[in-house]
Design an enzyme around this catalytic site. Sequence first.
Site, mmCIF file in Angstrom:
data_model
loop_
_atom_site.group_PDB
_atom_site.id
_atom_site.type_symbol
_atom_site.label_atom_id
_atom_site.label_comp_id
_atom_site.label_asym_id
_atom_site.label_seq_id
_atom_site.Cartn_x
_atom_site.Cartn_y
_atom_site.Cartn_z
ATOM 1 N N LYS A 125 0.819 -1.212 0.000
ATOM 2 C CA LYS A 125 0.000 0.000 0.000
ATOM 3 C C LYS A 125 0.856 1.267 0.000
ATOM 4 C CE LYS A 125 -4.166 -2.152 1.692
ATOM 5 N NZ LYS A 125 -3.795 -3.573 1.759
HETATM 6 C C1 PLP Z 1 -4.457 -4.664 1.155
HETATM 7 C C2 PLP Z 1 -3.692 -5.937 1.047
HETATM 8 C C3 PLP Z 1 -4.061 -6.954 0.134
HETATM 9 C C4 PLP Z 1 -5.293 -6.861 -0.739
HETATM 10 O O1 PLP Z 1 -5.167 -5.913 -1.735
HETATM 11 P P1 PLP Z 1 -6.472 -5.383 -2.525
HETATM 12 O O2 PLP Z 1 -6.002 -4.264 -3.358
HETATM 13 O O3 PLP Z 1 -7.423 -4.945 -1.427
HETATM 14 O O4 PLP Z 1 -7.017 -6.526 -3.306
HETATM 15 C C5 PLP Z 1 -3.248 -8.081 0.051
HETATM 16 N N1 PLP Z 1 -2.163 -8.223 0.841
HETATM 17 C C6 PLP Z 1 -1.785 -7.290 1.734
HETATM 18 C C7 PLP Z 1 -0.590 -7.524 2.583
HETATM 19 C C8 PLP Z 1 -2.528 -6.107 1.872
HETATM 20 O O5 PLP Z 1 -2.146 -5.179 2.776
#
Ligand code: PLP
Length: 479
Positions: free
Chosen positions: A127
């Site tokens: 993120k």
């Molecule tokens: C947010 C997240 C996901 C999922 O990603 P999306 O974009 O919501 O599909 C997968 N793995 C981790 C470690 C995350 O923080």
Amino acid sequence: MPRMQELRPPALARTAPFFMHFISTRGASPPLSFADMIVAGLAPDGGLYVPHEMPRLAPTQAAEDWNATALKVLAPFAGGAVPLDGLARMIGDAAATFDDPRVAPLAPLAPGLHVLELFHGPTLAFKDVALQLLGRLIEWRLKSAEREALIVGATSGDTGSAAIAALRGRDRVKVAILHPKGRTSEVQRRQMTTVRDDNVLNIAIDGTFDDCQSLVKALFADQAFAAHVNLGAINSINFARIAAQIVYYVTAATSLAGEGEVDFAVPTGNFGDIYAGLLARAMGAPVGNLIVAANENDILVRCRETGVYQPRGVIATSSPSMDIQVSSNFERLLFDLSGRDGATIARLMRDLAEKGAFTLPPQMHQGLRNAVRAERVTMAEADAAMEDVWQVNRRHIDPHTAIGLVAARRHKRAGHPMVTLATAHAAKFPGAVERATGARPSMPARLAGLMTMPERYEEMTVALAPLRARLSAFAEGAR
Ligand SMILES: *Cc1c(COP(=O)(O)O)cnc(C)c1O
């Protein structure tokens, strides 16, 4: 919110070769410019903003660095709204917060099988790639509009810390994050609560993540309050986050594509990350198959099989960032599959709200089957993958990455490189990793001191009025 036309200075309209605007997936909201879209949440009709048309990618070469590729990917979306020199500077500043100059390096696991390391940012999860840029875009936008804003979000873990890391110390913006008391991992909580900047407020809510999210929704629904503090969101429905995530699909696919179109397995929750892969492919990057990798919360796998989208109760797993009932960004793909027909999407979403499910028309169901593959992976299978990679490669992967890897192995095609997205560093989930492998993942330097640094957060019950009062005071200057 001002209309697009009012925001477009005539000089820009003449010089910009292309000026993207953003329309709602439900077809009943005025379009926004990129500059306004980045600080908007949902469209007023409840839809999500998408670009009014999909740009083609300027040719990229494997030798290009992250910053050059990122500018090529983002300029068609942001150009005309954000000055390109400013955009390039924000891209470079965001990239400089990563501890690897490649930002998203590829690591080989086996012949033709690679891991794309997306965890080199400040909070060790993918993120950061999008939020480090979005934080800078928000600051730029508030400065150019001479405004201030209060960003409020609810988190079950990774999003809150990444948002705080992106906004701490920035001008004109304050950030308040609600987390469910005692329900995040200690590392995740400390990544939020040890931040000392005065523009950051952490609130532990005595309730669940859903309680936190309902409170945030109620704050946004209170129009007088929202206008008073200039309330903003930074959640995964923001299209600027999706756009930023397209970049690593392009860099990875470009660097491996000599061997054939590149397939990707994507640990999926809210469908944001994999949707970025779909856009990379639509823009012309050499992306082949895209595989939705889900844990026991398999709504997308079931929908692809049956054409019926029906949320069930959330199952708690060892990959908590994918423990999601409703995948918000899926609406963006549905919009494309419907031939960009907002009325159809509005009808499906009304069915979901009123009947608890919707059924895809046959053409859209077939379109979904063509667009992505999907795999459900159990916790036991993820544990086995973590152990196997530890034994064979002497490498720790986190439980989310493990879900992706199991799906990747099942869908490996001869002649096509396969890339698993590593969405978090193993050290964020030390308990689950140690249980699966028998060895504790080593702590990266970024986390040094985290477990002993003083924490700062406030506690509140699930009650709107006191929360609103606290946030008003925070927005007006009292920490
Ligand atoms: C947010 C997240 C996901 C999922 O990603 P999306 O974009 O919501 O599909 C997968 N793995 C981790 C470690 C995350 O923080």
